[in-house]
Design an enzyme around this catalytic site. Sequence first.
Site, PDB file in Angstrom:
ATOM      1  N   LYS A 158       0.801  -1.052  -0.060  1.00  0.00           N
ATOM      2  CA  LYS A 158       0.107   0.077  -0.004  1.00  0.00           C
ATOM      3  C   LYS A 158       0.905   1.135  -0.032  1.00  0.00           C
ATOM      4  O   LYS A 158       2.060   1.232   0.415  1.00  0.00           O
ATOM      5  CB  LYS A 158      -0.831  -0.037   1.217  1.00  0.00           C
ATOM      6  CG  LYS A 158      -1.962  -1.238   1.272  1.00  0.00           C
ATOM      7  CD  LYS A 158      -2.872  -0.886   2.317  1.00  0.00           C
ATOM      8  CE  LYS A 158      -3.970  -2.147   2.552  1.00  0.00           C
ATOM      9  NZ  LYS A 158      -4.763  -2.003   3.623  1.00  0.00           N
ATOM     10  N   GLY A 165      -7.346   3.147  -3.776  1.00  0.00           N
ATOM     11  CA  GLY A 165      -6.686   2.147  -4.303  1.00  0.00           C
ATOM     12  C   GLY A 165      -5.544   2.222  -5.139  1.00  0.00           C
ATOM     13  O   GLY A 165      -4.888   1.189  -5.544  1.00  0.00           O
ATOM     14  N   GLU A 288      -7.052   2.446   8.682  1.00  0.00           N
ATOM     15  CA  GLU A 288      -6.965   3.881   8.135  1.00  0.00           C
ATOM     16  C   GLU A 288      -8.061   4.853   8.850  1.00  0.00           C
ATOM     17  O   GLU A 288      -9.009   4.244   9.262  1.00  0.00           O
ATOM     18  CB  GLU A 288      -6.648   4.224   6.649  1.00  0.00           C
ATOM     19  CG  GLU A 288      -7.927   3.724   5.660  1.00  0.00           C
ATOM     20  CD  GLU A 288      -7.436   3.889   4.308  1.00  0.00           C
ATOM     21  OE1 GLU A 288      -7.854   4.764   3.735  1.00  0.00           O
ATOM     22  OE2 GLU A 288      -6.636   3.009   3.744  1.00  0.00           O
ATOM     23  N   ARG A 292     -12.506  13.658   7.788  1.00  0.00           N
ATOM     24  CA  ARG A 292     -13.549  14.430   7.121  1.00  0.00           C
ATOM     25  C   ARG A 292     -14.771  13.905   7.454  1.00  0.00           C
ATOM     26  O   ARG A 292     -14.905  12.789   7.971  1.00  0.00           O
ATOM     27  CB  ARG A 292     -13.417  14.180   5.417  1.00  0.00           C
ATOM     28  CG  ARG A 292     -13.423  12.832   5.101  1.00  0.00           C
ATOM     29  CD  ARG A 292     -13.661  12.968   3.487  1.00  0.00           C
ATOM     30  NE  ARG A 292     -13.805  11.443   3.125  1.00  0.00           N
ATOM     31  CZ  ARG A 292     -13.067  10.395   3.063  1.00  0.00           C
ATOM     32  NH1 ARG A 292     -12.024  10.738   3.316  1.00  0.00           N
ATOM     33  NH2 ARG A 292     -13.658   9.405   2.648  1.00  0.00           N
TER      34      ARG A 292
HETATM   35  C1  MV4 Z   1      -6.571  -4.577   2.527  1.00  0.00           C
HETATM   36  C2  MV4 Z   1      -7.285  -5.706   2.003  1.00  0.00           C
HETATM   37  C3  MV4 Z   1      -6.886  -6.894   2.247  1.00  0.00           C
HETATM   38  N1  MV4 Z   1      -5.971  -6.897   3.217  1.00  0.00           N
HETATM   39  N2  MV4 Z   1      -5.672  -4.536   3.360  1.00  0.00           N
HETATM   40  C4  MV4 Z   1      -9.177  -1.076  -0.093  1.00  0.00           C
HETATM   41  C5  MV4 Z   1      -9.073   0.170  -0.085  1.00  0.00           C
HETATM   42  C6  MV4 Z   1      -8.376   0.638   1.406  1.00  0.00           C
HETATM   43  N3  MV4 Z   1      -8.833   1.572   2.139  1.00  0.00           N
HETATM   44  C7  MV4 Z   1      -7.932  -0.917   1.832  1.00  0.00           C
HETATM   45  N4  MV4 Z   1      -8.543  -1.805   0.960  1.00  0.00           N
HETATM   46  C8  MV4 Z   1      -7.991  -2.875   1.446  1.00  0.00           C
HETATM   47  N5  MV4 Z   1      -6.887  -3.331   2.148  1.00  0.00           N
HETATM   48  C9  MV4 Z   1      -5.368  -5.927   3.586  1.00  0.00           C
HETATM   49  N6  MV4 Z   1      -4.368  -6.113   4.682  1.00  0.00           N
HETATM   50  C10 MV4 Z   1      -8.395  -5.362   0.930  1.00  0.00           C
HETATM   51  C11 MV4 Z   1      -8.683  -4.262   0.792  1.00  0.00           C
HETATM   52  C12 MV4 Z   1      -9.880  -4.142  -0.264  1.00  0.00           C
HETATM   53  C13 MV4 Z   1     -10.944  -3.500   0.059  1.00  0.00           C
HETATM   54  C14 MV4 Z   1     -11.433  -3.269   1.344  1.00  0.00           C
HETATM   55  C15 MV4 Z   1     -12.684  -2.920   1.638  1.00  0.00           C
HETATM   56  C16 MV4 Z   1     -13.501  -2.747   0.862  1.00  0.00           C
HETATM   57  C17 MV4 Z   1     -13.163  -3.013  -0.458  1.00  0.00           C
HETATM   58  C18 MV4 Z   1     -12.179  -3.574  -0.874  1.00  0.00           C
HETATM   59  C19 MV4 Z   1     -11.650  -3.949  -2.236  1.00  0.00           C
HETATM   60  C20 MV4 Z   1     -10.547  -4.271  -2.642  1.00  0.00           C
HETATM   61  C21 MV4 Z   1      -9.445  -4.354  -1.648  1.00  0.00           C
END
Ligand code: MV4
Length: 444
Positions: A158, A165, A288, A292
Amino acid sequence: MFSRILIANRGEVALRIIRACKELGVETVVVYSEADKNAGYLELADQAICIGPASPAESYLNIPRIISAAEIANVEAIHPGYGFLAENAHFAEICRSCKIEFIGPTVESMRSLGDKVQARKIAKEAKIQTVPGSKDGVADEDEAVKIAAKIGYPVIIKAAAGGGGRGMRIAHNEANLRSSFRSAQSEAEVAFKDARLYIEKYIEQPRHVEVQVLADNYGNVIHLWERDCTIQRRHQKLIEETPSPAIDDKVREEICQSAVKLAKYAKYTNAGTFEFLVDKRKKFYFIEANTRIQVEHPITEMITGIDLLKWQIKIAAGEKLDIKQRNVKRIGAAIECRINAEDPEKNFTPSPGKIEFFIPAGGPNIRLDTHVYAGYTISPYYDSLVGKLIVYQSDRQQAINTMRRALDEFRIGPIKTTIPLYQEIFNHPDFIAGKVDTGFVDRL
Ligand code: MV4
Protein backbone atom coordinates in the site's frame (compact mmCIF):
# COMPACT_ATOMS: atom_id res chain seq x y z
CA MET A 1 -21.30 30.20 16.95
CA PHE A 2 -19.99 31.50 13.62
CA SER A 3 -22.09 34.16 11.94
CA ARG A 4 -20.94 33.31 8.39
CA ILE A 5 -19.05 30.42 6.80
CA LEU A 6 -17.81 29.60 3.31
CA ILE A 7 -18.53 26.27 1.64
CA ALA A 8 -15.57 25.10 -0.44
CA ASN A 9 -17.39 22.35 -2.27
CA ARG A 10 -20.21 21.59 -4.69
CA GLY A 11 -23.16 19.30 -5.31
CA GLU A 12 -25.06 17.41 -2.67
CA VAL A 13 -22.56 18.06 0.12
CA ALA A 14 -22.66 21.82 -0.49
CA LEU A 15 -26.44 21.60 -0.12
CA ARG A 16 -26.11 19.40 2.99
CA ILE A 17 -23.86 22.04 4.61
CA ILE A 18 -26.27 24.86 3.66
CA ARG A 19 -29.09 22.92 5.32
CA ALA A 20 -27.11 22.47 8.54
CA CYS A 21 -26.19 26.17 8.58
CA LYS A 22 -29.81 27.28 8.11
CA GLU A 23 -30.81 25.31 11.18
CA LEU A 24 -27.88 26.75 13.14
CA GLY A 25 -28.63 30.31 12.03
CA VAL A 26 -25.28 30.58 10.26
CA GLU A 27 -25.02 32.55 6.98
CA THR A 28 -23.53 30.66 4.03
CA VAL A 29 -21.28 31.74 1.21
CA VAL A 30 -20.88 29.08 -1.45
CA VAL A 31 -18.19 29.12 -4.11
CA TYR A 32 -18.86 27.65 -7.55
CA SER A 33 -17.17 26.99 -10.85
CA GLU A 34 -18.49 28.14 -14.23
CA ALA A 35 -19.76 24.59 -14.81
CA ASP A 36 -21.99 24.89 -11.72
CA LYS A 37 -23.34 28.38 -12.39
CA ASN A 38 -26.92 27.14 -12.83
CA ALA A 39 -26.94 24.81 -9.82
CA GLY A 40 -30.11 25.21 -7.77
CA TYR A 41 -28.45 25.15 -4.35
CA LEU A 42 -26.65 28.43 -5.17
CA GLU A 43 -30.03 30.12 -4.61
CA LEU A 44 -30.27 28.69 -1.11
CA ALA A 45 -26.97 30.14 0.08
CA ASP A 46 -26.82 33.74 1.26
CA GLN A 47 -24.12 34.47 -1.27
CA ALA A 48 -22.51 32.63 -4.19
CA ILE A 49 -19.09 33.50 -5.59
CA CYS A 50 -17.73 32.21 -8.90
CA ILE A 51 -14.10 31.20 -8.43
CA GLY A 52 -13.14 29.96 -11.89
CA PRO A 53 -13.55 27.49 -14.71
CA ALA A 54 -14.89 23.93 -14.50
CA SER A 55 -11.49 22.29 -14.06
CA PRO A 56 -11.08 21.52 -10.32
CA ALA A 57 -7.47 22.77 -10.39
CA GLU A 58 -8.79 26.20 -11.33
CA SER A 59 -11.72 26.27 -8.92
CA TYR A 60 -12.56 23.76 -6.15
CA LEU A 61 -8.89 22.83 -5.67
CA ASN A 62 -7.54 26.33 -6.11
CA ILE A 63 -6.49 27.52 -2.66
CA PRO A 64 -5.72 31.20 -3.52
CA ARG A 65 -9.12 31.62 -5.20
CA ILE A 66 -10.99 30.05 -2.30
CA ILE A 67 -9.11 32.09 0.29
CA SER A 68 -9.74 35.26 -1.76
CA ALA A 69 -13.47 34.51 -1.80
CA ALA A 70 -13.38 33.89 1.96
CA GLU A 71 -11.61 37.22 2.57
CA ILE A 72 -13.98 39.17 0.31
CA ALA A 73 -17.05 37.62 1.93
CA ASN A 74 -15.54 38.07 5.38
CA VAL A 75 -16.33 34.58 6.67
CA GLU A 76 -15.14 33.16 9.99
CA ALA A 77 -14.76 29.58 8.82
CA ILE A 78 -14.55 27.30 5.79
CA HIS A 79 -16.30 23.95 5.47
CA PRO A 80 -14.44 21.76 2.96
CA GLY A 81 -17.10 19.03 2.61
CA TYR A 82 -15.60 15.76 1.35
CA GLY A 83 -13.17 15.22 -1.54
CA PHE A 84 -11.41 18.26 -3.06
CA LEU A 85 -9.48 19.98 -0.21
CA ALA A 86 -11.17 18.20 2.71
CA GLU A 87 -8.07 16.21 3.73
CA ASN A 88 -5.45 18.69 2.57
CA ALA A 89 -3.46 19.70 5.67
CA HIS A 90 -1.72 22.47 3.73
CA PHE A 91 -5.11 24.06 2.99
CA ALA A 92 -6.17 23.78 6.63
CA GLU A 93 -2.91 25.42 7.65
CA ILE A 94 -3.42 28.32 5.24
CA CYS A 95 -7.02 28.83 6.44
CA ARG A 96 -5.90 29.06 10.05
CA SER A 97 -2.92 31.30 9.29
CA CYS A 98 -5.45 33.64 7.62
CA LYS A 99 -7.51 33.52 10.84
CA ILE A 100 -10.24 31.53 9.15
CA GLU A 101 -11.34 28.41 11.04
CA PHE A 102 -11.05 25.20 8.98
CA ILE A 103 -14.05 23.03 9.89
CA GLY A 104 -12.20 19.81 10.53
CA PRO A 105 -9.46 18.44 12.78
CA THR A 106 -6.13 20.11 13.56
CA VAL A 107 -3.42 20.40 10.93
CA GLU A 108 -1.28 18.01 13.04
CA SER A 109 -4.04 15.36 13.11
CA MET A 110 -4.58 15.68 9.38
CA ARG A 111 -0.85 15.26 8.74
CA SER A 112 -0.29 12.33 11.09
CA LEU A 113 -3.46 10.33 10.42
CA GLY A 114 -3.45 11.25 6.72
CA ASP A 115 -0.15 9.39 6.43
CA LYS A 116 -1.14 5.73 6.58
CA VAL A 117 2.24 4.55 7.86
CA GLN A 118 2.01 7.10 10.66
CA ALA A 119 -1.63 6.17 11.39
CA ARG A 120 -0.62 2.51 11.73
CA LYS A 121 2.16 3.45 14.15
CA ILE A 122 -0.18 5.55 16.27
CA ALA A 123 -2.73 2.71 16.36
CA LYS A 124 -0.06 0.24 17.48
CA GLU A 125 1.12 2.62 20.20
CA ALA A 126 -2.50 2.94 21.34
CA LYS A 127 -2.62 -0.89 21.51
CA ILE A 128 -5.23 -1.14 18.75
CA GLN A 129 -4.98 -4.24 16.58
CA THR A 130 -3.49 -3.51 13.13
CA VAL A 131 -2.89 -5.92 10.26
CA PRO A 132 0.46 -7.77 10.67
CA GLY A 133 3.02 -6.13 8.41
CA SER A 134 5.85 -3.64 8.20
CA LYS A 135 6.60 -1.57 11.26
CA ASP A 136 7.40 1.48 9.16
CA GLY A 137 7.61 2.33 5.49
CA VAL A 138 9.42 -0.28 3.39
CA ALA A 139 12.56 1.15 1.78
CA ASP A 140 13.13 -1.32 -1.04
CA GLU A 141 12.24 -4.65 -2.62
CA ASP A 142 14.67 -6.64 -0.50
CA GLU A 143 13.17 -5.33 2.72
CA ALA A 144 9.67 -6.09 1.38
CA VAL A 145 10.74 -9.67 0.63
CA LYS A 146 12.15 -10.07 4.16
CA ILE A 147 8.96 -8.84 5.79
CA ALA A 148 6.77 -10.97 3.52
CA ALA A 149 8.79 -14.05 4.43
CA LYS A 150 8.09 -13.29 8.08
CA ILE A 151 4.33 -12.60 7.83
CA GLY A 152 3.67 -15.06 4.99
CA TYR A 153 2.05 -14.63 1.58
CA PRO A 154 -0.22 -13.25 0.26
CA VAL A 155 0.74 -9.69 1.19
CA ILE A 156 -0.66 -6.35 0.12
CA ILE A 157 1.51 -3.37 -0.81
CA LYS A 158 0.00 0.00 0.00
CA ALA A 159 1.06 3.61 -0.52
CA ALA A 160 1.65 5.69 2.63
CA ALA A 161 -0.17 8.57 0.95
CA GLY A 162 -2.66 6.16 -0.61
CA GLY A 163 -6.29 6.51 -1.50
CA GLY A 164 -8.71 5.07 -4.02
CA GLY A 165 -6.68 1.89 -4.33
CA ARG A 166 -3.83 3.64 -6.15
CA GLY A 167 -0.42 2.19 -5.45
CA MET A 168 -2.07 -0.93 -4.02
CA ARG A 169 -0.90 -4.41 -5.14
CA ILE A 170 -1.47 -7.94 -3.92
CA ALA A 171 1.53 -10.30 -4.09
CA HIS A 172 1.36 -14.08 -3.80
CA ASN A 173 5.08 -14.89 -4.00
CA GLU A 174 8.52 -13.33 -4.04
CA ALA A 175 8.81 -12.77 -7.81
CA ASN A 176 5.36 -11.25 -7.79
CA LEU A 177 6.25 -9.02 -4.84
CA ARG A 178 9.41 -7.70 -6.48
CA SER A 179 7.72 -6.58 -9.69
CA SER A 180 4.60 -5.29 -7.85
CA PHE A 181 6.76 -3.30 -5.48
CA ARG A 182 8.40 -1.41 -8.36
CA SER A 183 5.13 -0.69 -10.17
CA ALA A 184 3.39 0.37 -6.93
CA GLN A 185 6.29 2.70 -6.18
CA SER A 186 6.10 4.50 -9.51
CA GLU A 187 2.30 4.64 -9.35
CA ALA A 188 2.44 6.21 -5.87
CA GLU A 189 5.09 8.69 -7.00
CA VAL A 190 2.94 9.81 -9.94
CA ALA A 191 -0.37 9.85 -8.06
CA PHE A 192 0.75 11.38 -4.75
CA LYS A 193 4.30 12.66 -5.41
CA ASP A 194 5.17 10.37 -2.50
CA ALA A 195 6.60 6.94 -3.35
CA ARG A 196 6.65 5.58 0.22
CA LEU A 197 5.10 2.12 0.56
CA TYR A 198 4.29 -0.26 3.39
CA ILE A 199 3.12 -3.85 3.45
CA GLU A 200 0.48 -5.82 5.29
CA LYS A 201 -0.68 -9.41 5.36
CA TYR A 202 -3.44 -9.67 2.77
CA ILE A 203 -6.77 -10.40 4.44
CA GLU A 204 -8.89 -12.60 2.18
CA GLN A 205 -12.50 -11.56 1.56
CA PRO A 206 -12.64 -8.93 4.27
CA ARG A 207 -15.52 -6.71 5.24
CA HIS A 208 -15.02 -2.99 5.53
CA VAL A 209 -16.42 -1.69 8.82
CA GLU A 210 -15.83 1.91 9.88
CA VAL A 211 -16.66 3.72 13.11
CA GLN A 212 -17.94 7.30 13.26
CA VAL A 213 -16.63 9.49 16.05
CA LEU A 214 -17.23 13.02 17.25
CA ALA A 215 -14.59 14.70 19.38
CA ASP A 216 -14.62 18.22 20.78
CA ASN A 217 -11.72 20.52 21.72
CA TYR A 218 -12.02 19.59 25.41
CA GLY A 219 -11.18 15.88 25.25
CA ASN A 220 -14.73 14.57 24.96
CA VAL A 221 -14.95 11.73 22.42
CA ILE A 222 -17.97 9.63 21.52
CA HIS A 223 -18.59 7.02 18.84
CA LEU A 224 -21.79 6.87 16.81
CA TRP A 225 -21.55 3.17 16.01
CA GLU A 226 -20.33 1.58 12.81
CA ARG A 227 -21.08 1.55 9.10
CA ASP A 228 -20.52 -1.45 6.86
CA CYS A 229 -19.20 -0.35 3.46
CA THR A 230 -18.33 -3.72 2.01
CA ILE A 231 -20.31 -3.23 -1.21
CA GLN A 232 -17.80 -1.36 -3.35
CA ARG A 233 -16.56 -1.37 -6.90
CA ARG A 234 -13.01 -0.31 -7.76
CA HIS A 235 -12.68 1.34 -4.33
CA GLN A 236 -15.85 3.38 -4.82
CA LYS A 237 -18.42 2.60 -2.18
CA LEU A 238 -21.85 1.82 -3.58
CA ILE A 239 -23.97 0.73 -0.61
CA GLU A 240 -23.42 1.47 3.07
CA GLU A 241 -25.45 0.15 5.97
CA THR A 242 -25.64 0.29 9.71
CA PRO A 243 -25.57 -1.78 11.84
CA SER A 244 -23.10 -4.08 10.10
CA PRO A 245 -24.74 -7.46 9.43
CA ALA A 246 -21.29 -9.06 9.82
CA ILE A 247 -20.67 -8.48 13.52
CA ASP A 248 -22.47 -9.25 16.76
CA ASP A 249 -23.01 -6.85 19.66
CA LYS A 250 -19.86 -7.95 21.45
CA VAL A 251 -17.60 -7.25 18.44
CA ARG A 252 -19.59 -4.06 17.77
CA GLU A 253 -18.83 -2.80 21.26
CA GLU A 254 -15.12 -3.71 20.92
CA ILE A 255 -14.63 -2.10 17.51
CA CYS A 256 -16.43 1.09 18.58
CA GLN A 257 -14.39 1.29 21.80
CA SER A 258 -11.19 0.80 19.78
CA ALA A 259 -12.09 3.79 17.61
CA VAL A 260 -12.72 5.98 20.67
CA LYS A 261 -9.46 4.84 22.26
CA LEU A 262 -7.56 5.67 19.09
CA ALA A 263 -9.25 9.06 18.68
CA LYS A 264 -8.38 9.92 22.28
CA TYR A 265 -4.80 8.69 21.97
CA ALA A 266 -4.33 10.73 18.74
CA LYS A 267 -5.95 13.80 20.39
CA TYR A 268 -8.36 13.82 17.46
CA THR A 269 -10.99 16.56 17.18
CA ASN A 270 -14.08 17.18 15.02
CA ALA A 271 -15.89 14.41 13.07
CA GLY A 272 -13.81 11.46 11.96
CA THR A 273 -13.99 7.88 10.85
CA PHE A 274 -11.74 4.97 11.77
CA GLU A 275 -11.72 2.17 9.21
CA PHE A 276 -11.26 -1.48 10.03
CA LEU A 277 -11.13 -4.70 8.07
CA VAL A 278 -13.07 -7.60 9.55
CA ASP A 279 -11.90 -11.08 8.58
CA LYS A 280 -13.93 -14.29 8.33
CA ARG A 281 -13.23 -15.09 11.98
CA LYS A 282 -14.67 -11.68 12.96
CA LYS A 283 -11.27 -10.40 14.02
CA PHE A 284 -10.92 -6.71 13.21
CA TYR A 285 -7.85 -4.68 12.28
CA PHE A 286 -7.50 -0.91 12.06
CA ILE A 287 -6.40 0.15 8.55
CA GLU A 288 -6.83 3.91 8.18
CA ALA A 289 -8.53 7.09 9.38
CA ASN A 290 -10.66 9.58 7.46
CA THR A 291 -10.35 13.11 8.79
CA ARG A 292 -13.49 14.45 7.12
CA ILE A 293 -17.26 14.13 7.05
CA GLN A 294 -17.99 11.20 4.77
CA VAL A 295 -20.45 10.67 1.94
CA GLU A 296 -22.18 7.93 3.93
CA HIS A 297 -22.70 9.96 7.13
CA PRO A 298 -26.55 10.08 6.78
CA ILE A 299 -27.09 6.44 7.76
CA THR A 300 -25.43 7.19 11.10
CA GLU A 301 -27.65 10.26 11.50
CA MET A 302 -30.75 8.17 10.84
CA ILE A 303 -30.07 5.50 13.47
CA THR A 304 -28.75 7.87 16.16
CA GLY A 305 -30.85 10.99 15.52
CA ILE A 306 -27.65 13.06 15.77
CA ASP A 307 -26.94 15.67 13.10
CA LEU A 308 -23.26 15.16 12.25
CA LEU A 309 -22.93 18.28 10.09
CA LYS A 310 -24.32 20.53 12.79
CA TRP A 311 -21.98 18.98 15.36
CA GLN A 312 -19.00 19.36 13.07
CA ILE A 313 -19.69 23.09 12.80
CA LYS A 314 -20.48 23.50 16.51
CA ILE A 315 -17.27 21.74 17.51
CA ALA A 316 -15.21 23.92 15.14
CA ALA A 317 -16.86 26.96 16.71
CA GLY A 318 -15.62 25.77 20.11
CA GLU A 319 -18.81 24.31 21.53
CA LYS A 320 -18.64 21.49 24.01
CA LEU A 321 -19.94 18.07 22.98
CA ASP A 322 -22.84 17.71 25.40
CA ILE A 323 -23.86 14.21 24.30
CA LYS A 324 -22.78 11.43 26.66
CA GLN A 325 -21.85 8.07 25.16
CA ARG A 326 -24.60 6.30 27.07
CA ASN A 327 -27.14 8.61 25.39
CA VAL A 328 -26.04 7.69 21.87
CA LYS A 329 -28.81 5.26 21.16
CA ARG A 330 -29.02 3.08 18.09
CA ILE A 331 -32.50 2.57 16.72
CA GLY A 332 -33.20 0.21 13.82
CA ALA A 333 -31.24 -0.07 10.61
CA ALA A 334 -30.35 2.34 7.81
CA ILE A 335 -29.02 1.75 4.30
CA GLU A 336 -27.72 4.17 1.68
CA CYS A 337 -27.38 3.64 -2.07
CA ARG A 338 -25.14 6.06 -3.95
CA ILE A 339 -27.02 6.82 -7.13
CA ASN A 340 -24.45 7.59 -9.83
CA ALA A 341 -24.90 8.88 -13.38
CA GLU A 342 -23.18 5.81 -14.80
CA ASP A 343 -24.32 2.98 -17.02
CA PRO A 344 -23.93 -0.30 -15.12
CA GLU A 345 -24.64 -2.15 -18.41
CA LYS A 346 -21.65 -0.48 -20.07
CA ASN A 347 -19.02 -1.09 -17.42
CA PHE A 348 -20.14 1.96 -15.42
CA THR A 349 -19.20 4.51 -18.06
CA PRO A 350 -20.19 8.01 -16.93
CA SER A 351 -23.54 9.19 -18.25
CA PRO A 352 -23.55 12.97 -17.83
CA GLY A 353 -26.16 15.22 -19.47
CA LYS A 354 -29.47 16.90 -18.89
CA ILE A 355 -31.99 15.26 -16.57
CA GLU A 356 -35.35 15.46 -18.36
CA PHE A 357 -37.41 13.62 -15.79
CA PHE A 358 -36.83 13.18 -12.10
CA ILE A 359 -39.44 11.48 -9.96
CA PRO A 360 -38.01 11.10 -6.45
CA ALA A 361 -38.77 8.21 -4.14
CA GLY A 362 -40.76 9.32 -1.12
CA GLY A 363 -43.10 8.27 1.63
CA PRO A 364 -42.28 6.84 5.05
CA ASN A 365 -38.70 6.10 6.10
CA ILE A 366 -36.96 7.57 3.08
CA ARG A 367 -34.38 10.36 2.91
CA LEU A 368 -33.05 11.60 -0.42
CA ASP A 369 -29.95 13.81 -0.28
CA THR A 370 -29.51 15.34 -3.71
CA HIS A 371 -28.84 18.65 -5.40
CA VAL A 372 -30.42 17.61 -8.71
CA TYR A 373 -33.93 17.96 -10.18
CA ALA A 374 -35.63 17.81 -13.62
CA GLY A 375 -33.83 20.28 -15.87
CA TYR A 376 -30.47 19.99 -14.07
CA THR A 377 -27.47 19.06 -16.19
CA ILE A 378 -24.93 16.61 -14.73
CA SER A 379 -21.48 17.96 -15.59
CA PRO A 380 -18.82 15.64 -17.00
CA TYR A 381 -16.16 17.49 -14.98
CA TYR A 382 -16.97 16.09 -11.54
CA ASP A 383 -17.80 12.78 -9.88
CA SER A 384 -21.03 11.23 -11.09
CA LEU A 385 -22.94 11.25 -7.77
CA VAL A 386 -26.56 12.19 -8.52
CA GLY A 387 -27.80 11.67 -5.01
CA LYS A 388 -27.95 9.39 -2.02
CA LEU A 389 -31.04 7.32 -1.38
CA ILE A 390 -31.27 6.53 2.31
CA VAL A 391 -33.83 4.36 4.08
CA TYR A 392 -34.25 3.76 7.81
CA GLN A 393 -36.40 1.10 9.38
CA SER A 394 -36.89 -1.00 12.48
CA ASP A 395 -34.55 -3.72 11.22
CA ARG A 396 -32.42 -4.73 8.23
CA GLN A 397 -35.12 -6.80 6.50
CA GLN A 398 -37.62 -3.94 6.70
CA ALA A 399 -34.95 -1.55 5.43
CA ILE A 400 -34.32 -3.84 2.44
CA ASN A 401 -38.06 -3.87 1.70
CA THR A 402 -38.24 -0.09 1.90
CA MET A 403 -35.16 0.27 -0.32
CA ARG A 404 -36.76 -2.02 -2.93
CA ARG A 405 -39.88 0.16 -2.93
CA ALA A 406 -37.79 3.35 -3.12
CA LEU A 407 -35.68 2.07 -6.03
CA ASP A 408 -38.86 1.11 -7.83
CA GLU A 409 -40.41 4.58 -7.37
CA PHE A 410 -37.28 6.55 -8.24
CA ARG A 411 -37.21 7.53 -11.93
CA ILE A 412 -34.37 9.50 -13.48
CA GLY A 413 -33.75 9.88 -17.20
CA PRO A 414 -32.76 9.89 -19.95
CA ILE A 415 -29.30 9.73 -18.36
CA LYS A 416 -28.35 6.25 -17.16
CA THR A 417 -28.01 5.61 -13.43
CA THR A 418 -26.94 2.80 -11.13
CA ILE A 419 -30.55 2.25 -9.94
CA PRO A 420 -30.97 -1.01 -11.97
CA LEU A 421 -27.79 -2.42 -10.38
CA TYR A 422 -29.19 -1.72 -6.91
CA GLN A 423 -32.49 -3.39 -7.86
CA GLU A 424 -30.47 -6.48 -8.67
CA ILE A 425 -28.40 -6.32 -5.47
CA PHE A 426 -31.44 -5.83 -3.21
CA ASN A 427 -32.92 -9.03 -4.65
CA HIS A 428 -29.69 -11.03 -4.43
CA PRO A 429 -29.84 -13.85 -1.85
CA ASP A 430 -26.25 -13.25 -0.65
CA PHE A 431 -26.88 -9.56 -0.02
CA ILE A 432 -30.19 -10.31 1.69
CA ALA A 433 -28.42 -12.84 3.90
CA GLY A 434 -25.74 -10.24 4.69
CA LYS A 435 -23.12 -12.66 3.35
CA VAL A 436 -21.00 -10.56 1.02
CA ASP A 437 -17.35 -9.60 0.82
CA THR A 438 -15.49 -6.87 -1.04
CA GLY A 439 -15.48 -8.90 -4.28
CA PHE A 440 -19.30 -9.14 -4.47
CA VAL A 441 -20.01 -6.47 -7.13
CA ASP A 442 -17.22 -7.63 -9.45
CA ARG A 443 -18.54 -11.19 -9.35
CA LEU A 444 -22.07 -9.93 -9.98
C1 MV4 B 1 -6.72 -4.51 2.53
C2 MV4 B 1 -7.35 -5.64 1.98
C3 MV4 B 1 -6.91 -6.88 2.41
N1 MV4 B 1 -5.90 -6.97 3.30
N2 MV4 B 1 -5.73 -4.67 3.41
C4 MV4 B 1 -8.97 -1.23 -0.14
C5 MV4 B 1 -9.05 0.24 0.04
C6 MV4 B 1 -8.27 0.57 1.24
N3 MV4 B 1 -9.00 1.47 2.07
C7 MV4 B 1 -7.98 -0.73 1.91
N4 MV4 B 1 -8.35 -1.78 1.02
C8 MV4 B 1 -8.07 -3.06 1.29
N5 MV4 B 1 -7.08 -3.28 2.20
C9 MV4 B 1 -5.33 -5.86 3.77
N6 MV4 B 1 -4.32 -6.00 4.65
C10 MV4 B 1 -8.37 -5.45 1.07
C11 MV4 B 1 -8.72 -4.16 0.70
C12 MV4 B 1 -9.77 -4.06 -0.28
C13 MV4 B 1 -11.03 -3.61 0.08
C14 MV4 B 1 -11.33 -3.23 1.38
C15 MV4 B 1 -12.57 -2.82 1.74
C16 MV4 B 1 -13.57 -2.77 0.77
C17 MV4 B 1 -13.31 -3.11 -0.53
C18 MV4 B 1 -12.04 -3.55 -0.90
C19 MV4 B 1 -11.79 -3.91 -2.20
C20 MV4 B 1 -10.54 -4.33 -2.55
C21 MV4 B 1 -9.52 -4.40 -1.59
